[in-house]
Scaffold this motif. Structure first.
Motif, PDB file in Angstrom:
ATOM      1  N   HIS A   1     -16.882  -3.044  13.167  1.00  0.00           N
ATOM      2  CA  HIS A   1     -16.684  -4.545  12.399  1.00  0.00           C
ATOM      3  C   HIS A   1     -17.400  -5.572  12.855  1.00  0.00           C
ATOM      4  CE1 HIS A   1     -13.477  -2.059  10.635  1.00  0.00           C
ATOM      5  NE2 HIS A   1     -13.785  -2.548   9.520  1.00  0.00           N
TER       6      HIS A   1
ATOM      7  N   LEU B   1     -12.489  -0.367  15.825  1.00  0.00           N
ATOM      8  CA  LEU B   1     -12.793  -1.253  14.874  1.00  0.00           C
ATOM      9  C   LEU B   1     -13.793  -2.396  15.475  1.00  0.00           C
ATOM     10  CD1 LEU B   1      -8.940  -2.050  13.995  1.00  0.00           C
ATOM     11  CD2 LEU B   1     -10.656  -1.387  12.453  1.00  0.00           C
TER      12      LEU B   1
ATOM     13  N   VAL C   1      -0.556  -1.885   5.262  1.00  0.00           N
ATOM     14  CA  VAL C   1      -1.418  -0.692   5.272  1.00  0.00           C
ATOM     15  C   VAL C   1      -1.389  -0.046   6.840  1.00  0.00           C
ATOM     16  CG1 VAL C   1      -3.987  -0.362   5.250  1.00  0.00           C
ATOM     17  CG2 VAL C   1      -3.097  -2.322   3.714  1.00  0.00           C
ATOM     18  N   PRO C   2      -1.310   1.161   6.840  1.00  0.00           N
ATOM     19  CA  PRO C   2      -1.172   1.832   7.876  1.00  0.00           C
ATOM     20  C   PRO C   2      -2.500   1.986   8.579  1.00  0.00           C
ATOM     21  CG  PRO C   2      -0.957   3.569   6.192  1.00  0.00           C
ATOM     22  CD  PRO C   2      -1.087   2.083   5.467  1.00  0.00           C
ATOM     23  N   ILE C   3      -2.455   1.483   9.768  1.00  0.00           N
ATOM     24  CA  ILE C   3      -3.765   1.410  10.559  1.00  0.00           C
ATOM     25  C   ILE C   3      -4.005   2.584  11.506  1.00  0.00           C
ATOM     26  CG2 ILE C   3      -5.181   0.340  12.480  1.00  0.00           C
ATOM     27  CD1 ILE C   3      -3.518  -2.569  11.577  1.00  0.00           C
ATOM     28  N   VAL C   4      -5.165   3.383  11.248  1.00  0.00           N
ATOM     29  CA  VAL C   4      -5.381   4.422  11.972  1.00  0.00           C
ATOM     30  C   VAL C   4      -6.681   4.419  12.746  1.00  0.00           C
ATOM     31  CG1 VAL C   4      -4.315   5.982  10.189  1.00  0.00           C
ATOM     32  CG2 VAL C   4      -6.407   5.372  10.065  1.00  0.00           C
ATOM     33  N   ASP C   5      -7.333   3.444  12.569  1.00  0.00           N
ATOM     34  CA  ASP C   5      -8.466   3.201  13.751  1.00  0.00           C
ATOM     35  C   ASP C   5      -8.148   2.632  14.825  1.00  0.00           C
ATOM     36  OD1 ASP C   5     -10.439   4.007  11.544  1.00  0.00           O
ATOM     37  OD2 ASP C   5     -10.349   2.105  10.825  1.00  0.00           O
ATOM     38  N   SER C   6      -8.682   3.114  16.056  1.00  0.00           N
ATOM     39  CA  SER C   6      -8.423   2.575  17.249  1.00  0.00           C
ATOM     40  C   SER C   6      -9.077   1.199  17.278  1.00  0.00           C
ATOM     41  CB  SER C   6      -8.944   3.398  18.602  1.00  0.00           C
ATOM     42  OG  SER C   6     -10.392   3.416  18.403  1.00  0.00           O
ATOM     43  N   LEU C   7      -8.547   0.647  18.425  1.00  0.00           N
ATOM     44  CA  LEU C   7      -9.096  -0.961  18.533  1.00  0.00           C
ATOM     45  C   LEU C   7     -10.644  -0.794  18.734  1.00  0.00           C
ATOM     46  CD1 LEU C   7      -7.953  -3.763  18.364  1.00  0.00           C
ATOM     47  CD2 LEU C   7      -7.415  -3.680  20.545  1.00  0.00           C
TER      48      LEU C   7
ATOM     49  N   TYR D   1       0.929  -1.053  -0.007  1.00  0.00           N
ATOM     50  CA  TYR D   1      -0.073   0.009  -0.207  1.00  0.00           C
ATOM     51  C   TYR D   1       0.728   1.283  -0.231  1.00  0.00           C
ATOM     52  CZ  TYR D   1      -3.659   3.185   1.212  1.00  0.00           C
ATOM     53  OH  TYR D   1      -4.538   4.374   1.568  1.00  0.00           O
TER      54      TYR D   1
ATOM     55  N   ASP E   1      -8.913   1.945  -0.010  1.00  0.00           N
ATOM     56  CA  ASP E   1      -9.371   1.860   1.377  1.00  0.00           C
ATOM     57  C   ASP E   1     -10.839   2.435   1.356  1.00  0.00           C
ATOM     58  OD1 ASP E   1      -9.253   2.415   4.430  1.00  0.00           O
ATOM     59  OD2 ASP E   1      -9.447   4.553   4.117  1.00  0.00           O
TER      60      ASP E   1
END
Length: 169
Positions: free
Chosen positions: A167, A163, A154-160, A100, A115
């Motif tokens: 999801h 997510l 892929v850079p992850i920017v969402d917090s756990l 990515y 994305d």
């Protein structure tokens, strides 16, 4: 005529991918947009070299001849993704790993659209990767029907917490 277009993908007229006034998924579904995404992606596959935008630490102190020598050396390395396609084919695989971050450096619109509309974009990229692989290895269709692009780095920017909430529901 399509085979002819396949070989001349670099020569096709460009379409402004960012000039759309419909939802992104509808825009990606249009023929002209799909062709332009594929064209840009195939140019990326055939030209991207990891490290090509690397700046030498001592570049300011280097004379032009040394700088040209280093650039020539870098250009003697085969394009990163054509080399990955060769390795994939030699192992009879059908998955092409795409960074990515590499795509973001050279084709940021395509990366951002992955994305925003991953399924739609992966369908287009899979088709382009399959065509590109068959251009390099025309008989590979006897081994694999389709090449599947897999996105890495892929850079992850969402917090756990975000997510889980978005999801799991």
């Amino acid at each position: 005529a399509e085979e002819e277009d396949d070989d001349n993908f670099e020569d096709e007229d460009a379409v402004n991918l960012e000039a759309f006034d419909v939802p992104l998924r509808e825009w990606i579904a249009t023929t002209q947009t799909r062709r332009e995404i594929q064209r840009k992606f195939r140019v990326f596959l055939s030209t991207f070299r990891d490290g090509e935008d690397f700046q030498f630490d001592d570049e300011d102190e280097m004379d032009d001849a040394e700088l040209r020598r280093r650039r020539r050396l870098l250009n003697s390395v085969p394009p990163t993704y054509e080399e990955r396609i060769r390795q994939m084919c030699s192992a009879n695989r059908s998955a092409l790993e795409l960074s990515y971050l590499h795509l973001m450096r050279k084709e940021p619109v395509l990366a951002l659209w992955i994305d925003e509309a991953p399924r739609d974009m992966l369908d287009v990229l899979n088709e382009a990767a399959t065509r590109h692989t068959l251009r390099l290895f025309p008989s590979y269709h006897a081994i694999r029907d389709e090449i599947h692009v897999r996105i890495s780095d892929v850079p992850i920017v969402d917090s756990l917490r975000d997510l889980r909430r978005s999801h799991l529901e």
